[in-house]
Design a protein around this motif. Sequence first.
Motif, PDB file in Angstrom:
ATOM      1  N   UNK A 113      -1.446  -5.744  -2.816  1.00 23.44           N
ATOM      2  CA  UNK A 113      -2.419  -6.183  -1.829  1.00 23.44           C
ATOM      3  C   UNK A 113      -1.775  -6.943  -0.688  1.00 23.44           C
ATOM      4  N   UNK A 114      -2.415  -6.913   0.470  1.00 19.71           N
ATOM      5  CA  UNK A 114      -1.957  -7.713   1.596  1.00 19.71           C
ATOM      6  C   UNK A 114      -0.671  -7.226   2.218  1.00 19.71           C
ATOM      7  N   UNK A 115      -0.552  -5.919   2.416  1.00 17.05           N
ATOM      8  CA  UNK A 115       0.601  -5.355   3.117  1.00 17.05           C
ATOM      9  C   UNK A 115       0.085  -4.499   4.278  1.00 17.05           C
ATOM     10  N   UNK A 116       0.911  -3.535   4.731  1.00 20.46           N
ATOM     11  CA  UNK A 116       0.483  -2.658   5.823  1.00 20.46           C
ATOM     12  C   UNK A 116       0.551  -1.197   5.389  1.00 20.46           C
ATOM     13  N   UNK A 117       0.274  -0.969   4.128  1.00 18.84           N
ATOM     14  CA  UNK A 117       0.407   0.366   3.554  1.00 18.84           C
ATOM     15  C   UNK A 117      -0.652   1.300   4.128  1.00 18.84           C
ATOM     16  N   UNK A 118      -0.210   2.483   4.584  1.00 24.68           N
ATOM     17  CA  UNK A 118      -1.139   3.432   5.201  1.00 24.68           C
ATOM     18  C   UNK A 118      -1.484   4.599   4.293  1.00 24.68           C
ATOM     19  N   UNK A 119      -0.596   4.893   3.336  1.00 23.90           N
ATOM     20  CA  UNK A 119      -0.858   6.055   2.482  1.00 23.90           C
ATOM     21  C   UNK A 119      -0.321   5.804   1.083  1.00 23.90           C
ATOM     22  N   UNK A 120      -0.895   6.521   0.137  1.00 27.22           N
ATOM     23  CA  UNK A 120      -0.487   6.409  -1.264  1.00 27.22           C
ATOM     24  C   UNK A 120       0.174   7.707  -1.693  1.00 27.22           C
ATOM     25  N   UNK A 121       1.416   7.642  -2.194  1.00 22.97           N
ATOM     26  CA  UNK A 121       2.043   8.894  -2.622  1.00 22.97           C
ATOM     27  C   UNK A 121       1.431   9.377  -3.931  1.00 22.97           C
ATOM     28  N   UNK A 122       1.234  10.686  -4.082  1.00 24.16           N
ATOM     29  CA  UNK A 122       0.655  11.178  -5.337  1.00 24.16           C
ATOM     30  C   UNK A 122       1.510  10.816  -6.551  1.00 24.16           C
ATOM     31  N   UNK A 123       2.805  10.564  -6.333  1.00 23.94           N
ATOM     32  CA  UNK A 123       3.702  10.219  -7.452  1.00 23.94           C
ATOM     33  C   UNK A 123       3.279   8.928  -8.140  1.00 23.94           C
ATOM     34  N   UNK A 124       2.491   8.119  -7.460  1.00 26.32           N
ATOM     35  CA  UNK A 124       2.012   6.877  -8.070  1.00 26.32           C
ATOM     36  C   UNK A 124       1.191   7.186  -9.318  1.00 26.32           C
ATOM     37  N   UNK A 125       0.617   8.387  -9.338  1.00 24.54           N
ATOM     38  CA  UNK A 125      -0.232   8.770 -10.459  1.00 24.54           C
ATOM     39  C   UNK A 125       0.574   9.095 -11.711  1.00 24.54           C
ATOM     40  N   UNK A 126       1.905   9.140 -11.575  1.00 22.16           N
ATOM     41  CA  UNK A 126       2.726   9.512 -12.727  1.00 22.16           C
ATOM     42  C   UNK A 126       3.089   8.296 -13.571  1.00 22.16           C
ATOM     43  N   UNK A 127       2.348   7.218 -13.445  1.00 24.10           N
ATOM     44  CA  UNK A 127       2.610   6.008 -14.243  1.00 24.10           C
ATOM     45  C   UNK A 127       1.607   5.963 -15.377  1.00 24.10           C
ATOM     46  N   UNK A 128       1.978   6.425 -16.565  1.00 27.32           N
ATOM     47  CA  UNK A 128       0.996   6.633 -17.629  1.00 27.32           C
ATOM     48  C   UNK A 128       0.395   5.349 -18.207  1.00 27.32           C
ATOM     49  N   UNK A 129       1.103   4.219 -18.022  1.00 27.19           N
ATOM     50  CA  UNK A 129       0.580   2.984 -18.621  1.00 27.19           C
ATOM     51  C   UNK A 129      -0.116   2.081 -17.627  1.00 27.19           C
ATOM     52  N   UNK A 130      -0.270   2.529 -16.394  1.00 33.46           N
ATOM     53  CA  UNK A 130      -0.823   1.647 -15.361  1.00 33.46           C
ATOM     54  C   UNK A 130      -2.281   1.314 -15.647  1.00 33.46           C
ATOM     55  N   UNK A 131      -2.575  -0.001 -15.765  1.00 38.68           N
ATOM     56  CA  UNK A 131      -3.933  -0.422 -16.077  1.00 38.68           C
ATOM     57  C   UNK A 131      -4.596  -1.120 -14.892  1.00 38.68           C
ATOM     58  N   UNK A 132      -3.783  -1.759 -14.083  1.00 41.10           N
ATOM     59  CA  UNK A 132      -4.327  -2.575 -13.005  1.00 41.10           C
ATOM     60  C   UNK A 132      -3.578  -2.258 -11.729  1.00 41.10           C
ATOM     61  N   UNK A 133      -4.293  -1.723 -10.735  1.00 41.83           N
ATOM     62  CA  UNK A 133      -3.671  -1.327  -9.483  1.00 41.83           C
ATOM     63  C   UNK A 133      -4.400  -2.005  -8.341  1.00 41.83           C
ATOM     64  N   UNK A 134      -3.669  -2.828  -7.585  1.00 36.00           N
ATOM     65  CA  UNK A 134      -4.278  -3.555  -6.485  1.00 36.00           C
ATOM     66  C   UNK A 134      -3.704  -3.049  -5.177  1.00 36.00           C
ATOM     67  N   UNK A 135      -4.590  -2.523  -4.326  1.00 39.71           N
ATOM     68  CA  UNK A 135      -4.178  -2.006  -3.017  1.00 39.71           C
ATOM     69  C   UNK A 135      -5.042  -2.593  -1.908  1.00 39.71           C
ATOM     70  N   UNK A 136      -5.724  -3.692  -2.192  1.00 35.90           N
ATOM     71  CA  UNK A 136      -6.651  -4.271  -1.218  1.00 35.90           C
ATOM     72  C   UNK A 136      -5.907  -4.798   0.005  1.00 35.90           C
TER      73      UNK A 136
END
Lengths: 204, 313
Positions: free
Chosen positions: B116-139
């Motif tokens: 959260x709190x950056x200047x991110x404009x896009x999310x790479x689909x590779x982020x979805x390859x994290x099988x244990x990810x429970x909490x994702x903050x991109x606000x």
Amino acid sequence: MEQPVQTETWKARSLEELVRILHQIFAEDKVSVDEVQALMESYESNPEEWLQYAKFDQYRYTRNLVDSGNGKFNLMILCWGEGHGSSIHDHTDSHCFMKILQGNLKETLFEWPGKKGNGEMTKKSERVLRENQCAYINDSIGLHRVENISHTEPAVSLHLYSPPFNTCNTFDQRTGHKHKVTMTFYSQFGERTVCVSTICGGPH
Amino acid sequence: LPAGLSQWFPALEVLDVSGTGLAEMGTELLSLPCLHTLLAKNNRLGGPGSLPKGLGQAPLARSLRVLNLSGNRFSEVPPALLQLRGLRSLSLGGNRLHGIPPDIQELQSLEFLYLGGNFITAIPPELAKLPSLRYLVLCDNKIQSIPPQLAQLHSLRSLSLHNNLLTYLPREILNLVHLEELSLRGNPLVVRFVRDLTYNPPSLQELAGRTVKTRNVPYAPSDLPDSLVRYLSLASNCPNPKCGGVYFDSCVRQIKFVDFCGKYRLPLMHYLCSPECSSPYSSASQSSTSQSESDSEDEASVAAHRMQKVLLG
């Protein structure tokens, strides 16, 4: 709550003393909002005194009951991780005092939505509350959203609600539609509540 | 980091150097074999030498579980960081990131990711390859769209997307069955039905390709030029489960609003192989049967039940 003839100026030198004075104040028939707010503000936050109640959750803010005020009020500590925030909500005809014990919280005030509830809700004002500041709200003032906008620091706040309540309405900012929710405690008197710990979930 | 740190405290497990003005971490880190938690928030890290060389080979790469670098000056995720294979929790909140590297998928043990709190404009689909990810903050970023692949994050419990530039969500988001929290406020989500008026009709090549695929016309590599064999292999199935069609380059985007318990409407983007595709989410302007409308409501209400907390976003 009405203004009594004489308003005391309290100084709470510890959390324990704060609770004691609150019991004293609320034992009376009439309680002054200004008096309670000043009392809450007078307590200088000392983490040693409240750390046992400050239980954080990874995913959302938590409500931790400190004292149940002989049924006249609820005193609780809320723990907000980075980026945690509440929905827009009302206060079920109760008085709500919110004091910052650690970090900062942003409070955004909203007007009540119109009868149709078919438009974006109107923001009245917003402010960032600093450590030891105490805010007050009730339904006649409006609705609010409280959030920890920090991405680096958790926040802790002390809340007093009188009379106590465990349901409220949450509001969709885009439409003004409201939805009744039941609130629960993450912990009570320092003990983790084992059953359902959802904050504003469905019927439980 | 002070010289001799690893000599004096070889068994160090938790190191908190937050708020110390640190601009570089230094090689002392490489000699701490037991370190599992490193907190370095609110410093001046972000320049080229912030993390020591050789991080991937150090014992740290296997032992470190929690890394907090929030409130620093990183403009990109340092590649060395991606070698910390044991990492469970990573925070880069409040930095200056403009994107997320696809190699983030290297952090296979990651459960908690705070960006959260950056200047991110896009999310790479590779982020979805994290099988244990429970909490994702991109606000509090500048994200304009969510890749549908994100629905593959089967372990996701909480997704924070508030204060971005989202106008719609992919319909696949309904597949996140374990999601308990979803924040969407502060996004310019479309509120009125938008019909994609700039549908480019498919090319002759596409139409021929569709026919070959849907009619199972047999062909061998010797029958066609290489380029066409390659083209045929790129056929995508129409995302509409009720349509057996395929498409290559040409598809229709359509936004359908899904009601959550009648109180909250989310605009979800659907891709269809053609405007005539008989989707359960067909537009209101076409003569949709009441059956398909109620089908969509059933599917939506099941998903809505699961995602009730989105109402409070």
